[in-house]
Structures are given as structure tokens and as C-alpha cells.
Scaffold this active site. Structure first.
Site, PDB file in Angstrom:
ATOM      1  N   ASN A 143      15.169  16.940  24.538  1.00  0.00           N
ATOM      2  CA  ASN A 143      15.536  15.753  24.058  1.00  0.00           C
ATOM      3  C   ASN A 143      15.363  15.458  22.494  1.00  0.00           C
ATOM      4  O   ASN A 143      14.176  15.972  22.093  1.00  0.00           O
ATOM      5  CB  ASN A 143      14.548  14.967  24.826  1.00  0.00           C
ATOM      6  CG  ASN A 143      14.626  13.521  24.326  1.00  0.00           C
ATOM      7  OD1 ASN A 143      15.662  13.006  23.436  1.00  0.00           O
ATOM      8  ND2 ASN A 143      13.814  12.536  24.944  1.00  0.00           N
TER       9      ASN A 143
ATOM     10  N   LYS B 205      15.616  13.235  20.582  1.00  0.00           N
ATOM     11  CA  LYS B 205      15.240  12.041  20.228  1.00  0.00           C
ATOM     12  C   LYS B 205      16.118  11.684  18.771  1.00  0.00           C
ATOM     13  O   LYS B 205      17.307  12.123  18.640  1.00  0.00           O
ATOM     14  CB  LYS B 205      13.721  12.053  19.846  1.00  0.00           C
ATOM     15  CG  LYS B 205      13.095  12.550  21.026  1.00  0.00           C
ATOM     16  CD  LYS B 205      11.435  12.302  21.100  1.00  0.00           C
ATOM     17  CE  LYS B 205      10.963  12.823  22.232  1.00  0.00           C
ATOM     18  NZ  LYS B 205       9.426  12.625  22.684  1.00  0.00           N
TER      19      LYS B 205
ATOM     20  N   HIS C  24      12.667   6.305  29.604  1.00  0.00           N
ATOM     21  CA  HIS C  24      11.805   7.142  28.644  1.00  0.00           C
ATOM     22  C   HIS C  24      10.698   6.314  28.135  1.00  0.00           C
ATOM     23  O   HIS C  24      11.111   5.337  27.630  1.00  0.00           O
ATOM     24  CB  HIS C  24      12.538   8.212  27.279  1.00  0.00           C
ATOM     25  CG  HIS C  24      11.862   9.172  26.848  1.00  0.00           C
ATOM     26  ND1 HIS C  24      10.761   8.672  25.721  1.00  0.00           N
ATOM     27  CD2 HIS C  24      11.801  10.416  26.963  1.00  0.00           C
ATOM     28  CE1 HIS C  24      10.232   9.757  25.483  1.00  0.00           C
ATOM     29  NE2 HIS C  24      10.781  10.759  26.151  1.00  0.00           N
TER      30      HIS C  24
ATOM     31  N   GLU D 114       6.274  12.418  32.744  1.00  0.00           N
ATOM     32  CA  GLU D 114       6.086  12.467  31.297  1.00  0.00           C
ATOM     33  C   GLU D 114       4.773  11.635  31.004  1.00  0.00           C
ATOM     34  O   GLU D 114       4.923  10.482  30.722  1.00  0.00           O
ATOM     35  CB  GLU D 114       7.024  12.199  30.362  1.00  0.00           C
ATOM     36  CG  GLU D 114       8.290  13.074  30.490  1.00  0.00           C
ATOM     37  CD  GLU D 114       9.121  13.023  29.093  1.00  0.00           C
ATOM     38  OE1 GLU D 114       9.443  14.138  28.679  1.00  0.00           O
ATOM     39  OE2 GLU D 114       9.593  11.907  28.522  1.00  0.00           O
TER      40      GLU D 114
ATOM     41  N   GLY E 263       4.093  14.410  22.349  1.00  0.00           N
ATOM     42  CA  GLY E 263       4.043  14.524  20.774  1.00  0.00           C
ATOM     43  C   GLY E 263       2.673  14.745  20.374  1.00  0.00           C
ATOM     44  O   GLY E 263       2.349  14.628  19.371  1.00  0.00           O
TER      45      GLY E 263
ATOM     46  N   SER F 255       4.508  18.019  25.372  1.00  0.00           N
ATOM     47  CA  SER F 255       3.958  18.763  24.769  1.00  0.00           C
ATOM     48  C   SER F 255       4.330  20.283  25.455  1.00  0.00           C
ATOM     49  O   SER F 255       3.452  20.993  25.485  1.00  0.00           O
ATOM     50  CB  SER F 255       2.464  18.822  24.575  1.00  0.00           C
ATOM     51  OG  SER F 255       2.138  17.541  23.704  1.00  0.00           O
TER      52      SER F 255
HETATM   53  P1  13P Z   1       7.310  16.593  23.240  1.00  0.00           P
HETATM   54  O1  13P Z   1       7.666  17.637  23.716  1.00  0.00           O
HETATM   55  O2  13P Z   1       7.504  16.343  21.951  1.00  0.00           O
HETATM   56  O3  13P Z   1       5.904  16.028  23.575  1.00  0.00           O
HETATM   57  O4  13P Z   1       8.219  15.278  23.876  1.00  0.00           O
HETATM   58  C1  13P Z   1       8.334  15.265  25.247  1.00  0.00           C
HETATM   59  C2  13P Z   1       9.288  14.170  25.490  1.00  0.00           C
HETATM   60  O5  13P Z   1       9.000  12.977  25.199  1.00  0.00           O
HETATM   61  C3  13P Z   1      10.558  14.417  26.211  1.00  0.00           C
HETATM   62  O6  13P Z   1      11.337  13.514  26.501  1.00  0.00           O
END
Ligand code: 13P
Length: 236
Positions: free
Chosen positions: A6, A8, A88, A157, A163, A193
Site C-alpha cells: 500500500n 498510500k 483502511h 491492521e 507507521g 509495521s
Molecule cells: P505501515 O506498514 O507503514 O505500518 O502501514 C501499514 C498499513 O497501513 C498498510 O495498509
């Protein structure tokens, strides 16, 4: 295994091209048969044949229409996109999407036969309130959601792991994934993470069918390394 990247709101169109070239050649050179899905930003979508799936991080639940700033089914069809992330936590918490809006989105894209990666997960203050509060919170994220939709992929998640570099313990992941398994036969991904250093041990856990990776997926080499780990696990 199912491995998702992802992006983002990261990467330009040109950076995504370079990235896809690396991942695609890795997948074909290593005859990877796991499901690999990349979610780039809308501006990087291209209509080219690929050996990995491309999905979108969001879309508006309509064929087309007066929805300023949104992307609808008509635009996705132009790129033959059939895969979407829904629910999400960044859309729930930063963009303020309600469960009702999320459920409407789920229904629309299910009716249109999309593969839906549906995300659930709790903020830290809910986890700190104990198991009952945790389950009530996650149950509420299933309101209006068809857990038996055949093209569903679920992603757990925890918001506090996204993050942050914080990862739940193996027991916490096992327990949540077992609870989710009782709700659905869909594959269940873990996200939050995930890095090269911990992907293997997470993918090894019972009821973990793959990973949804954010920041660590931005490096094509790191993402390929995680794909390699999944392939190795299968051979064991
Ligand atoms: P991180 O891997 O940066 O923690 O993000 C996870 C996430 O939100 C994937 O959709």
C-alpha cells in the site's frame, strides 16, 4: 500467501514505473505464484499488462456522476482495476469515513465483483480497555459487511501499529486472527509495521494468510525480499 504493497500518498507515476519493473521481473524470474497486489496512487495507474495485480486505495461507490474530487467505477474500468482497499484506518480516522459509508462502498464494489481487501483494527485506547472492548470495536467494523463475500480478503491492521514500528505480540496476532477466522473463511492479512525483519515470523503464524505492507513496501527490493520469504515458507 497474499502480499500487498500500500503506497498510500507516496510515489510519482515515474517512480511507480521503476518500482513495478523491479517487482514484475522478480516475480517472473522466481516463478512466484503467491498473490501480489500493489496499491499505487491514482495518478500512477496505467493500462498495461502486468504479472502482479494492481488495486486502488479507495474509490467512490457510483458508476459516475457529480462527486467532485472522487474516482468512480467508470474510471477504474478504463484501467481494468478489479481490486480495492476498503475501511483502511487512515480513511476512517483522517478522512472521517463512517461505518455506514464504508458499508455502502463495500456493497457497491461487491455488487460489481471486485476483490475487496477489507481492513479492521483498533486504536490503542480500545486495546487498553481489554478484550471485551476490543471485540465490541472490531465487531462494529463488520456492521453492513458481508463476511462471506467470495472475493473478500480481510486485513487486521491495529491502528497503533501502523507507521509506528510497534508490532503486536505473536499471541495478540494469533488471538485476533482466530477471532476473525470464526467470522469468515476469507484469507486474513496482518498489517502494521511489517518489515523485512519481521515479515517471515508474522507470515508463519496460524491464520495469517499474508501481509499488507505500508512504508516498508516503498522499497521494491524490500518488498521483493518479503515475497521471497513467503515463497520460502511454502517450501518448508
Ligand atoms: P505501515 O506498514 O507503514 O505500518 O502501514 C501499514 C498499513 O497501513 C498498510 O495498509
Amino acid at each position: 500467501m497474499i502480499l500487498c504493497a500500500n503506497f498510500k500518498a507516496n510515489k510519482t507515476r515515474q517512480e511507480t514505473r521503476v518500482y513495478m519493473a523491479v517487482v514484475e521481473s522478480f516475480v517472473s524470474a522466481n516463478e512466484i505464484d503467491d498473490t501480489i497486489i500493489v496499491f499505487p496512487p491514482f495518478t500512477a495507474l496505467e493500462h498495461v499488462p502486468r504479472n502482479v495485480l494492481i488495486g486502488v486505495q479507495n474509490a467512490y461507490p457510483a458508476q459516475n456522476g457529480a462527486y467532485t474530487g472522487e474516482i468512480t467505477l467508470e474510471q477504474l474500468e478504463e484501467f481494468e482495476i478489479r481490486t480495492i482497499l476498503i475501511g483502511h484506518s487512515e480513511r476512517r480516522h483522517i478522512l472521517g469515513e463512517t461505518q455506514e459509508q464504508i458499508a455502502a462502498k463495500f456493497r457497491f464494489f461487491a455488487e460489481n465483483g471486485f476483490v475487496i481487501i477489507y481492513c479492521v483494527g483498533e486504536p490503542i485506547e480500545i486495546r487498553e480497555q481489554g478484550d471485551e472492548a476490543l471485540m465490541r470495536y472490531v465487531d462494529a467494523q463488520f456492521e453492513g459487511i458481508d463476511g462471506h463475500y467470495p472475493d473478500l480478503i480481510l486485513a487486521y491492521e491495529p491502528v497503533w501499529a501502523i507507521g509506528t514500528g510497534l508490532v503486536p505480540t505473536a499471541d495478540q496476532i494469533l488471538s485476533m486472527h482466530a477471532t476473525l477466522r470464526a467470522k469468515t473463511h476469507a484469507p486474513i492479512l496482518y498489517g502494521g509495521s511489517v518489515k523485512v525483519e519481521n515479515a517471515r515470523s508474522i507470515m508463519e503464524l496460524e491464520n495469517v494468510d499474508g501481509v499488507l505492507v505500508g512504508s516498508a513496501s516503498l522499497s521494491a527490493n524490500d518488498f521483493c525480499e518479503m515475497i521471497a520469504q513467503a515463497a520460502e515458507l511454502k517450501q518448508q
